[in-house]
Design an enzyme around this catalytic site. Structure first.
Site, PDB file in Angstrom:
ATOM      1  N   ARG A  21       0.189  14.227  13.520  1.00 11.55           N
ATOM      2  CA  ARG A  21       0.831  14.269  12.169  1.00 11.55           C
ATOM      3  C   ARG A  21       1.149  15.640  11.313  1.00 11.55           C
ATOM      4  O   ARG A  21      -0.034  15.473  10.368  1.00 11.55           O
ATOM      5  CB  ARG A  21       0.036  12.987  11.518  1.00 11.55           C
ATOM      6  CG  ARG A  21       0.005  11.734  12.273  1.00 11.55           C
ATOM      7  CD  ARG A  21      -0.553  10.571  11.635  1.00 11.55           C
ATOM      8  NE  ARG A  21       0.182  10.164  10.294  1.00 11.55           N
ATOM      9  CZ  ARG A  21      -0.301   9.209   9.697  1.00 11.55           C
ATOM     10  NH1 ARG A  21      -1.395   8.387   9.971  1.00 11.55           N
ATOM     11  NH2 ARG A  21       0.441   8.634   8.570  1.00 11.55           N
TER      12      ARG A  21
ATOM     13  N   VAL B 160       7.706   6.783  17.043  1.00  9.81           N
ATOM     14  CA  VAL B 160       7.279   7.418  15.945  1.00  9.81           C
ATOM     15  C   VAL B 160       6.069   8.341  15.994  1.00  9.81           C
ATOM     16  O   VAL B 160       6.061   9.484  15.617  1.00  9.81           O
ATOM     17  CB  VAL B 160       7.245   6.343  14.781  1.00  9.81           C
ATOM     18  CG1 VAL B 160       6.960   7.309  13.505  1.00  9.81           C
ATOM     19  CG2 VAL B 160       8.360   5.673  14.464  1.00  9.81           C
TER      20      VAL B 160
ATOM     21  N   CYS C   8      -5.611  12.878  13.493  1.00 13.77           N
ATOM     22  CA  CYS C   8      -5.369  11.293  13.160  1.00 13.77           C
ATOM     23  C   CYS C   8      -5.552  10.582  14.226  1.00 13.77           C
ATOM     24  O   CYS C   8      -5.100  10.858  15.316  1.00 13.77           O
ATOM     25  CB  CYS C   8      -4.266  11.009  12.477  1.00 13.77           C
ATOM     26  SG  CYS C   8      -3.730   9.463  11.767  1.00 13.77           S
TER      27      CYS C   8
ATOM     28  N   ARG D 293      -8.636  -0.485   4.479  1.00 14.29           N
ATOM     29  CA  ARG D 293      -7.768   0.550   3.880  1.00 14.29           C
ATOM     30  C   ARG D 293      -6.524  -0.339   3.353  1.00 14.29           C
ATOM     31  O   ARG D 293      -5.811   0.279   2.582  1.00 14.29           O
ATOM     32  CB  ARG D 293      -7.509   1.724   4.733  1.00 14.29           C
ATOM     33  CG  ARG D 293      -8.829   2.570   5.031  1.00 14.29           C
ATOM     34  CD  ARG D 293      -8.520   3.706   5.692  1.00 14.29           C
ATOM     35  NE  ARG D 293      -7.094   4.436   5.414  1.00 14.29           N
ATOM     36  CZ  ARG D 293      -6.139   4.797   6.064  1.00 14.29           C
ATOM     37  NH1 ARG D 293      -6.815   5.267   7.466  1.00 14.29           N
ATOM     38  NH2 ARG D 293      -5.232   5.479   5.518  1.00 14.29           N
TER      39      ARG D 293
ATOM     40  N   LYS E 177       0.583  -0.964  -0.049  1.00 14.04           N
ATOM     41  CA  LYS E 177      -0.079  -0.086  -0.105  1.00 14.04           C
ATOM     42  C   LYS E 177       0.811   1.178  -0.092  1.00 14.04           C
ATOM     43  O   LYS E 177       0.623   2.285  -1.117  1.00 14.04           O
ATOM     44  CB  LYS E 177      -1.021   0.065   1.117  1.00 14.04           C
ATOM     45  CG  LYS E 177      -1.791   1.376   1.484  1.00 14.04           C
ATOM     46  CD  LYS E 177      -2.418   1.491   2.815  1.00 14.04           C
ATOM     47  CE  LYS E 177      -1.637   1.580   4.010  1.00 14.04           C
ATOM     48  NZ  LYS E 177      -1.571   2.959   4.381  1.00 14.04           N
ATOM     49  N   ASN E 178       1.932   1.226   1.008  1.00 17.11           N
ATOM     50  CA  ASN E 178       2.613   2.475   1.021  1.00 17.11           C
ATOM     51  C   ASN E 178       3.683   2.824   0.015  1.00 17.11           C
ATOM     52  O   ASN E 178       4.274   3.857  -0.087  1.00 17.11           O
ATOM     53  CB  ASN E 178       3.146   2.544   2.600  1.00 17.11           C
ATOM     54  CG  ASN E 178       2.178   2.712   3.716  1.00 17.11           C
ATOM     55  OD1 ASN E 178       0.870   3.034   3.315  1.00 17.11           O
ATOM     56  ND2 ASN E 178       2.436   2.313   4.854  1.00 17.11           N
TER      57      ASN E 178
ATOM     58  N   ASP F  87       4.434   0.378  12.213  1.00 18.57           N
ATOM     59  CA  ASP F  87       3.129  -0.367  11.654  1.00 18.57           C
ATOM     60  C   ASP F  87       2.949  -1.680  11.941  1.00 18.57           C
ATOM     61  O   ASP F  87       2.007  -2.364  11.524  1.00 18.57           O
ATOM     62  CB  ASP F  87       3.060  -0.159   9.904  1.00 18.57           C
ATOM     63  CG  ASP F  87       3.009   1.240   9.659  1.00 18.57           C
ATOM     64  OD1 ASP F  87       2.550   2.056  10.354  1.00 18.57           O
ATOM     65  OD2 ASP F  87       3.416   1.370   8.390  1.00 18.57           O
TER      66      ASP F  87
ATOM     67  N   ARG G 156      -4.769  10.460   4.400  1.00 19.46           N
ATOM     68  CA  ARG G 156      -3.713  11.482   4.631  1.00 19.46           C
ATOM     69  C   ARG G 156      -2.750  11.563   3.618  1.00 19.46           C
ATOM     70  O   ARG G 156      -2.128  12.549   3.249  1.00 19.46           O
ATOM     71  CB  ARG G 156      -3.051  11.296   5.906  1.00 19.46           C
ATOM     72  CG  ARG G 156      -3.929  11.244   6.926  1.00 19.46           C
ATOM     73  CD  ARG G 156      -3.198  11.012   8.212  1.00 19.46           C
ATOM     74  NE  ARG G 156      -2.208  12.097   8.482  1.00 19.46           N
ATOM     75  CZ  ARG G 156      -2.289  13.295   8.869  1.00 19.46           C
ATOM     76  NH1 ARG G 156      -3.680  13.527   9.464  1.00 19.46           N
ATOM     77  NH2 ARG G 156      -1.308  14.268   9.063  1.00 19.46           N
TER      78      ARG G 156
HETATM   79  N1  EPU Z   1       6.264  14.665  10.954  1.00 16.97           N
HETATM   80  C1  EPU Z   1       6.266  15.990  11.516  1.00 16.97           C
HETATM   81  N2  EPU Z   1       6.125  16.693  10.231  1.00 16.97           N
HETATM   82  C2  EPU Z   1       6.052  16.548   9.094  1.00 16.97           C
HETATM   83  C3  EPU Z   1       5.774  14.980   8.723  1.00 16.97           C
HETATM   84  C4  EPU Z   1       6.181  14.121   9.783  1.00 16.97           C
HETATM   85  O1  EPU Z   1       6.395  16.262  12.462  1.00 16.97           O
HETATM   86  O2  EPU Z   1       5.776  17.546   8.099  1.00 16.97           O
HETATM   87  C5  EPU Z   1       6.294  13.525  12.192  1.00 16.97           C
HETATM   88  C6  EPU Z   1       5.007  12.769  12.417  1.00 16.97           C
HETATM   89  O3  EPU Z   1       4.123  13.487  13.242  1.00 16.97           O
HETATM   90  C7  EPU Z   1       5.274  11.584  12.945  1.00 16.97           C
HETATM   91  C8  EPU Z   1       6.811  11.417  12.278  1.00 16.97           C
HETATM   92  O4  EPU Z   1       7.155  12.577  11.763  1.00 16.97           O
HETATM   93  O5  EPU Z   1       5.621  11.758  14.156  1.00 16.97           O
HETATM   94  C9  EPU Z   1       6.964  10.209  11.067  1.00 16.97           C
HETATM   95  O6  EPU Z   1       5.564  10.476  10.218  1.00 16.97           O
HETATM   96  P1  EPU Z   1       5.889  10.090   8.808  1.00 16.97           P
HETATM   97  O7  EPU Z   1       5.706  11.442   8.277  1.00 16.97           O
HETATM   98  O8  EPU Z   1       7.117   9.464   8.334  1.00 16.97           O
HETATM   99  O9  EPU Z   1       4.637   9.377   8.494  1.00 16.97           O
HETATM  100  P2  EPU Z   1       3.909   9.351   7.190  1.00 16.97           P
HETATM  101  O10 EPU Z   1       4.559   9.753   5.869  1.00 16.97           O
HETATM  102  O11 EPU Z   1       2.434  10.374   7.518  1.00 16.97           O
HETATM  103  C10 EPU Z   1       3.918   6.982   6.399  1.00 16.97           C
HETATM  104  C11 EPU Z   1       3.313   5.596   6.369  1.00 16.97           C
HETATM  105  C12 EPU Z   1       2.521   5.063   7.812  1.00 16.97           C
HETATM  106  C13 EPU Z   1       3.572   4.963   8.610  1.00 16.97           C
HETATM  107  C14 EPU Z   1       4.708   5.986   8.669  1.00 16.97           C
HETATM  108  C15 EPU Z   1       5.796   5.757   9.471  1.00 16.97           C
HETATM  109  C16 EPU Z   1       2.411   6.182   4.037  1.00 16.97           C
HETATM  110  C17 EPU Z   1       1.264   6.409   3.000  1.00 16.97           C
HETATM  111  N3  EPU Z   1       2.007   6.163   5.440  1.00 16.97           N
HETATM  112  O12 EPU Z   1       3.148   7.965   7.196  1.00 16.97           O
HETATM  113  O13 EPU Z   1       1.688   4.315   7.576  1.00 16.97           O
HETATM  114  O14 EPU Z   1       3.183   4.279   9.989  1.00 16.97           O
HETATM  115  O15 EPU Z   1       4.896   6.414   7.604  1.00 16.97           O
HETATM  116  O16 EPU Z   1       6.633   4.718   8.851  1.00 16.97           O
HETATM  117  O17 EPU Z   1       3.329   5.737   3.664  1.00 16.97           O
HETATM  118  C18 EPU Z   1       0.034   2.825   7.943  1.00 16.97           C
HETATM  119  O18 EPU Z   1       0.285   2.206   6.587  1.00 16.97           O
HETATM  120  O19 EPU Z   1      -0.851   2.201   8.632  1.00 16.97           O
HETATM  121  C19 EPU Z   1       0.452   3.880   8.103  1.00 16.97           C
HETATM  122  C20 EPU Z   1       0.054   4.606   9.260  1.00 16.97           C
END
Ligand code: EPU
Length: 419
Positions: A122, A328, A117, A398, A22-23, A306, A93
């Site tokens: 996030r 995380v 969320c 999802r 998915k990701n 995850d 998201r």
């Molecule tokens: N963060 C910030 N600022 C930003 C972006 C992120 O502070 O601008 C923080 C977040 O709040 C969090 C940390 O950085 O504490 C890591 O978040 P990240 O941005 O890596 O998460 P994401 O990109 O929104 C993706 C996956 C998630 C997975 C996380 C961590 C996708 C579509 N989603 O989310 O997947 O948990 O990386 O590996 O790739 C899931 O599949 O169930 C899922 C939630």
């Protein structure tokens, strides 16, 4: 709303085929916006988040055709709108991933700010800051990100926090920028690497994906390409935990074992016997109850957040005391209260859950709060005494393709009740 009813107590046995990740599929679909020609993507999982992304692209005017081999051919030449509405972004998201490509290719984008969320606040500040540093004019107004740029400029971007979709958004934006972009403290997740490989197949000049420094030399245009999405490591690991928690023996097929080292190590510690091939992993618990394990989540290659909820469920029925530390996301313990309703003995202190394993969970009606939390409740249901009813399973749809069919194929007693 659909529910799942699971009658626990059956050790899982057999083979299960893993779907595309998915990701990785979501950013790759967003990346098609960058291409001048059609992009054909295979091994796309059949999931609600993929449907939402297709709907988002479709509403922009992008042409999407699914062929007889379930490949998706995306042609963005017909795009008319550069807009991601709140009603779609609030359900997924990852819609934020269209921001970088739209801005880089068309010079404008209006994308709803994702709201709160279930797993944490996030923010997307690092996506916005990075694009601004590349010369975009960005304002946030009325819940929307309004972004414009003539042509983005290459820049040196240091990400304060390792962010997966942040790295992806900036990497995509940089492919068409004027000059070279260096992303430091980049996410090293395999899904980032998969997206990078797809971008390279489209003609991007990019090196370093999979390390924490990614360098992208902007090009004038990207072309169409064909790309196959990598297997889903989290789906793979979830079925391995399903085998472990039930004391069963399961082979996951069409997966990539090298992406699962941190998880496999914990499963071995829990008492599992593993046999690993090129693209399969077999886990045999030999009927034993798992031992409790200590897990601390961190960005790749460390233990993935995850898989945290699934290991909380595993520890709930394991022998001994398990400790789970979540670093995380700040609020990813929503499953704990639901597991407690099934008798689990869990104490949460800050970002740590201390789990006193008990011999038997008991069935209860429980509610899914996010994707991975729902997976943990299904896992708990597989070993609980009685019929566990998991409500709000739209969360699970999802991210897990045909979960009840795949579990049933492994001998689980599980049924979907349409609601
Ligand atoms: N963060 C910030 N600022 C930003 C972006 C992120 O502070 O601008 C923080 C977040 O709040 C969090 C940390 O950085 O504490 C890591 O978040 P990240 O941005 O890596 O998460 P994401 O990109 O929104 C993706 C996956 C998630 C997975 C996380 C961590 C996708 C579509 N989603 O989310 O997947 O948990 O990386 O590996 O790739 C899931 O599949 O169930 C899922 C939630």
């Amino acid at each position: 709303m659909d529910k799942l009813i699971i009658t626990g107590g059956q050790p899982l046995r057999g083979e299960v085929r893993i779907s595309g990740a998915k990701n990785a599929a979501l950013p790759i679909l967003a990346a098609t916006l960058l291409a001048d020609g059609p992009v054909t993507i295979s091994n796309i999982p059949h999931l609600r988040d993929v449907t939402t992304t297709m709907e988002l692209l479709g509403r922009m005017g992008v042409e999407l055709v699914v062929d007889e081999r379930m490949r998706i051919k995306v042609n963005s030449a017909s795009i008319r709108k550069f807009f991601a509405p709140y009603e779609l972004v609030k359900t997924m998201r990852a819609s934020i991933l269209v921001l970088g490509p739209l801005l880089a290719r068309y010079g404008r984008a209006v994308v709803s700010l994702p709201g709160g969320c279930a797993i944490g606040s996030r923010p997307v500040d690092l996506h916005i800051q990075g694009l601004a540093k590349m010369g975009a004019d960005i304002r946030v107004e009325g819940g929307y990100i309004h972004a414009r740029a003539k042509r983005l400029r290459g820049a040196r971007l240091f990400l304060d926090t390792v962010t997966v979709t942040g790295t992806e958004n900036l990497m995509m934006a940089a492919t068409l920028a004027d000059g070279t972009t260096v992303i430091e403290n980049a996410a090293r997740e395999p899904e980032v690497v998969d997206l990078a490989q797809c971008l390279v197949a489209m003609g991007a000049r990019l090196t370093g994906a999979g390390t924490d420094v990614i360098e992208i030399e902007g090009v004038a245009s990207l072309s169409g390409a064909q790309y196959e999405v990598l297997p889903d490591r989290i789906e793979s690991a979830t079925y391995l935990v399903a085998a472990a928690i039930t004391g069963g023996c399961v082979r996951v097929k069409c997966t990539r074992p090298s992406l699962l080292e941190a998880v496999l190590e914990k499963l071995i510690e829990a008492g599992a016997v593993l046999d690993i091939g090129d693209d399969w992993i077999e886990l045999d618990m030999r009927g034993q109850r798992p031992h409790a394990v200590a897990v601390c989540t961190s960005p790749f290659p460390a233990f993935p957040t995850d898989m945290q909820a699934q290991f909380t469920a595993l520890n709930a029925t394991a022998e001994g005391v398990g400790i789970i530390t979540e670093t995380v996301f700040e609020n990813r313990f929503m499953h704990v209260d639901e597991l407690r309703r099934m008798g689990a003995d869990i104490t949460v202190k800050g970002n740590t859950a201390i789990i006193n394993g008990i011999e038997k969970l008991t069935a209860a009606p429980v509610m899914a709060t996010d994707l991975r939390a729902s997976a943990s409740l299904v896992l708990a249901g597989l070993v609980a005494e009685g019929d566990t009813v998991v409500d709000r399973i739209y969360h699970i749809d999802r991210g897990y393709q045909c979960i009840e069919e795949k579990l049933r194929q492994l001998g689980a007693r599980i049924q979907r009740i349409p609601g």
